[in-house]
Design a protein around this motif. Structure first.
Motif, short mmCIF file in Angstrom:
data_model
loop_
_atom_site.label_atom_id
_atom_site.label_comp_id
_atom_site.label_asym_id
_atom_site.label_seq_id
_atom_site.Cartn_x
_atom_site.Cartn_y
_atom_site.Cartn_z
N SER A 283 101.27 88.59 21.14
CA SER A 283 101.85 89.29 22.61
C SER A 283 102.63 90.51 22.42
CB SER A 283 102.82 88.10 22.96
OG SER A 283 102.62 87.04 23.30
N LYS A 284 102.89 90.99 21.30
CA LYS A 284 103.64 92.10 20.95
C LYS A 284 102.92 93.23 21.36
CE LYS A 284 106.57 90.56 17.26
NZ LYS A 284 106.72 89.05 17.38
N GLN A 285 101.45 93.16 21.38
CA GLN A 285 100.63 94.25 21.54
C GLN A 285 100.57 94.54 23.26
OE1 GLN A 285 96.27 92.79 21.57
NE2 GLN A 285 97.41 92.21 19.79
N PHE A 286 101.08 93.68 23.92
CA PHE A 286 101.38 93.86 25.37
C PHE A 286 102.41 94.73 25.82
CE2 PHE A 286 98.20 90.52 25.10
CZ PHE A 286 97.27 90.70 26.01
N THR A 287 103.71 94.10 24.99
CA THR A 287 104.93 94.78 24.95
C THR A 287 104.91 96.21 24.62
OG1 THR A 287 105.89 92.70 24.43
CG2 THR A 287 107.44 94.53 24.42
N ALA A 288 104.53 96.55 23.52
CA ALA A 288 104.02 97.98 23.05
C ALA A 288 103.41 98.89 23.88
CB ALA A 288 103.39 97.96 21.68
N LYS A 289 102.30 98.08 24.51
CA LYS A 289 101.53 98.77 25.54
C LYS A 289 102.19 99.28 27.09
CE LYS A 289 97.40 100.62 26.49
NZ LYS A 289 97.77 101.35 27.57
N ALA A 290 103.15 98.46 27.15
CA ALA A 290 103.86 98.78 28.31
C ALA A 290 104.82 99.98 27.92
CB ALA A 290 104.77 97.31 28.69
N ILE A 291 105.44 99.88 26.70
CA ILE A 291 106.39 101.06 26.34
C ILE A 291 105.62 102.15 26.20
CG2 ILE A 291 107.66 101.66 24.39
CD1 ILE A 291 109.16 99.97 25.92
N HIS A 292 104.25 102.10 25.74
CA HIS A 292 103.46 103.23 25.64
C HIS A 292 103.27 103.89 27.03
CE1 HIS A 292 100.58 106.04 24.29
NE2 HIS A 292 99.59 105.65 25.19
N GLU A 293 103.01 103.19 28.01
CA GLU A 293 102.83 103.42 29.46
C GLU A 293 104.03 104.26 30.04
OE1 GLU A 293 99.61 103.58 31.07
OE2 GLU A 293 98.98 102.92 29.09
N LEU A 294 105.09 103.64 29.90
CA LEU A 294 106.57 104.36 30.26
C LEU A 294 106.69 105.54 29.44
CD1 LEU A 294 108.57 100.73 30.50
CD2 LEU A 294 107.87 102.36 32.35
N ILE A 295 106.37 105.69 28.09
CA ILE A 295 106.40 106.92 27.43
C ILE A 295 105.53 107.95 28.07
CG2 ILE A 295 105.87 108.32 25.35
CD1 ILE A 295 106.79 105.59 23.99
N LYS A 296 104.38 107.56 28.34
CA LYS A 296 103.48 108.52 29.00
C LYS A 296 104.06 108.89 30.34
CE LYS A 296 99.45 106.24 28.87
NZ LYS A 296 97.82 106.04 29.04
N ALA A 297 104.81 108.25 31.09
CA ALA A 297 105.29 108.21 32.62
C ALA A 297 106.72 108.90 32.51
CB ALA A 297 105.46 107.04 33.09
N ASP A 298 106.94 109.58 31.29
CA ASP A 298 108.32 110.17 31.02
C ASP A 298 109.62 109.46 31.31
OD1 ASP A 298 107.02 112.59 30.00
OD2 ASP A 298 106.62 113.22 32.02
N LYS A 299 109.65 108.03 31.14
CA LYS A 299 110.49 107.32 31.33
C LYS A 299 111.61 107.17 30.10
CE LYS A 299 109.35 105.75 35.62
NZ LYS A 299 109.93 106.03 36.68
N LEU A 300 110.85 107.55 28.84
CA LEU A 300 111.75 107.43 27.95
C LEU A 300 110.81 108.15 26.68
CD1 LEU A 300 111.62 103.73 26.17
CD2 LEU A 300 109.98 104.75 27.69
N THR A 301 111.44 108.32 25.63
CA THR A 301 110.62 108.68 24.41
C THR A 301 110.75 107.97 23.28
OG1 THR A 301 112.57 110.16 23.40
CG2 THR A 301 111.19 111.18 25.14
N LEU A 302 109.92 108.24 22.08
CA LEU A 302 109.99 107.50 20.95
C LEU A 302 111.61 107.75 20.36
CD1 LEU A 302 106.68 108.07 19.37
CD2 LEU A 302 107.37 106.18 20.31
N ASP A 303 112.14 108.68 20.82
CA ASP A 303 113.38 109.21 20.02
C ASP A 303 114.46 108.65 20.66
OD1 ASP A 303 112.39 110.33 17.59
OD2 ASP A 303 111.99 112.35 18.65
N THR A 304 114.56 107.95 21.91
CA THR A 304 115.45 107.61 22.82
C THR A 304 116.21 106.70 22.09
OG1 THR A 304 114.19 107.99 24.86
CG2 THR A 304 116.25 106.39 24.93
N ARG A 305 117.52 106.61 21.86
CA ARG A 305 118.41 105.51 21.16
C ARG A 305 118.39 104.27 22.10
NH1 ARG A 305 123.23 108.63 17.74
NH2 ARG A 305 121.65 109.82 16.57
N ILE A 306 118.53 103.01 21.53
CA ILE A 306 118.56 101.93 22.34
C ILE A 306 120.21 101.85 23.03
CG2 ILE A 306 116.62 100.96 20.99
CD1 ILE A 306 118.60 99.27 19.71
N SER A 307 120.80 102.47 22.30
CA SER A 307 122.51 102.22 23.16
C SER A 307 122.22 102.93 24.35
CB SER A 307 123.30 103.09 22.34
OG SER A 307 122.98 104.46 21.93
#
Length: 353
Positions: free
Chosen positions: A59-83
């Motif tokens: 299932s982790k690949q589905f979660t990661a792909k959702a994050i990837h889509e949100l990164i492409k949509a400029d909702k966050l970046t790889l460097d965004t801190r989880i705080s």
């Protein structure tokens, strides 16, 4: 070749009245699918290509792909801190970045080790956050090394919910399952009927014990997808479509987010990635949960795959998948001739061979 693989599969899963498995292969022009066993010992329903299995860590690949889509949509970046999303996290834990969760380099503790005896009900992803909020320490500096953690993907699912304003289950449906025509795929919900559902079992001597749920099997981001061999092939088809015309190494996997595991094997976006014996890129992952063992192997450039889903949590799958790989002539560099499922199982236990 079909006769050889049929023999391997039916020798391991011979009974039509026990929990069983489904195998699907598309490799170098050879296409094969075979199933055996029943979805539930109390019903006569047989396992087939449309049977929904709990994917566990696949299932982790589905979660990661959702994050990837949100990164492409400029909702966050790889460097965004989880705080940013979880302000109650303390100390170094709040300094973890999204990329560290994605590639298991956060150093955060696995929630299973922090549960304690007071936990009596199955956990949600939000429960996982509450469990880790008091923690202030990490195993190491984020980004410095690989250490597999289910906690990371529970947090990623919560991030998806915050950024979409939808439940994680609804986001999976609208982002992937509906567009990809994965009609029967869904996220686990205790109050929702799962169509064509396989129930999990644990072998005990000469019988099988019902073992479909545990305290950690209701979290979604790290293991809550239910899908079938038929639907999962659609997932891989669409993943391959995205790869068309792209540099596989640089685009989807993203070297900046790829964490070395051992030798040529790295982890990125919910997949272990490596090379086969001919130096072709190959991605793989397995899933282990109460009552279920699964494993998938995927060639991102060609879309070829080998998958084996089972509703029994014995280690027979390791031997069967290994024999199938050898019959097909597939070998993964860096696992030192071990069975791939066994190698992955050791990695999940943070005992990298």
């Amino acid at each position: 070749m079909a006769d050889q693989i049929t023999q391997i599969f039916t020798s391991a899963y011979p009974s039509g009245t026990n929990p069983g498995a489904v195998v699907s292969i598309n490799f170098k022009g050879f296409q094969f699918i075979k199933s055996s066993g029943v979805t539930h010992l109390e019903t006569p329903n047989r396992i087939d290509a449309k049977t929904n299995f709990r994917m566990a860590s696949v299932s982790k690949q589905f979660t990661a792909k959702a994050i990837h889509e949100l990164i492409k949509a400029d909702k966050l970046t790889l460097d965004t801190r989880i705080s940013t999303f979880f302000p109650n996290l303390k100390g170094k834990v709040g300094e973890i970045k999204v990329q560290h969760l994605l590639n298991h380099s956060s150093g955060i503790a696995d929630y299973e080790s922090l549960m304690g005896d007071q936990i009596k009900q199955p956990l949600s992803d939000a429960d996982v956050l509450r469990i880790i909020e008091p923690s202030e320490t990490l195993f190491f500096e984020p980004g410095s090394r690989f250490r597999y953690s289910n906690t990371a993907y529970c947090l990623l699912a919560l991030i998806v919910e915050q950024l979409t304003g939808e439940s994680y289950a609804n986001t999976m449906k609208t982002m992937f399952f509906d567009p990809f025509n994965m009609k029967n795929s869904l996220l686990y919900d205790v109050n929702r009927k799962i169509p064509n559902r396989a129930y999990g079992y644990h072998p005990q001597k000469d019988r099988f014990i019902f073992a479909d749920q545990s305290l950690t099997s209701s979290t979604l981001g790290d293991g809550g997808v239910y899908t079938s061999a038929s639907d999962y092939q659609k997932w891989l088809k669409n993943l391959k479509k995205e790869m068309k015309g792209l540099n596989v190494e640089e685009d989807y996997l993203n070297r900046l987010n790829s964490m070395p595991v051992k030798g040529p094997i790295t982890y990125s976006y919910g997949w272990f990635r490596g090379l086969d014996s001919t130096n072709e890129p190959i991605w793989f992952h397995s899933g282990e949960s109460t009552g279920f063992h699964n494993i998938v192997l995927f060639y991102p450039k060609t879309g070829e795959h080998v998958l084996l889903f089972s509703n029994r949590d014995d280690l027979l799958i390791a031997e069967v998948f290994d024999k199938i790989m050898k019959t097909l002539g597939i070998a993964v560099q860096g696992i030192d001739n071990q069975q791939l499922f066994t190698w992955l199982s050791n990695v999940y236990a943070n005992q990298i061979p």
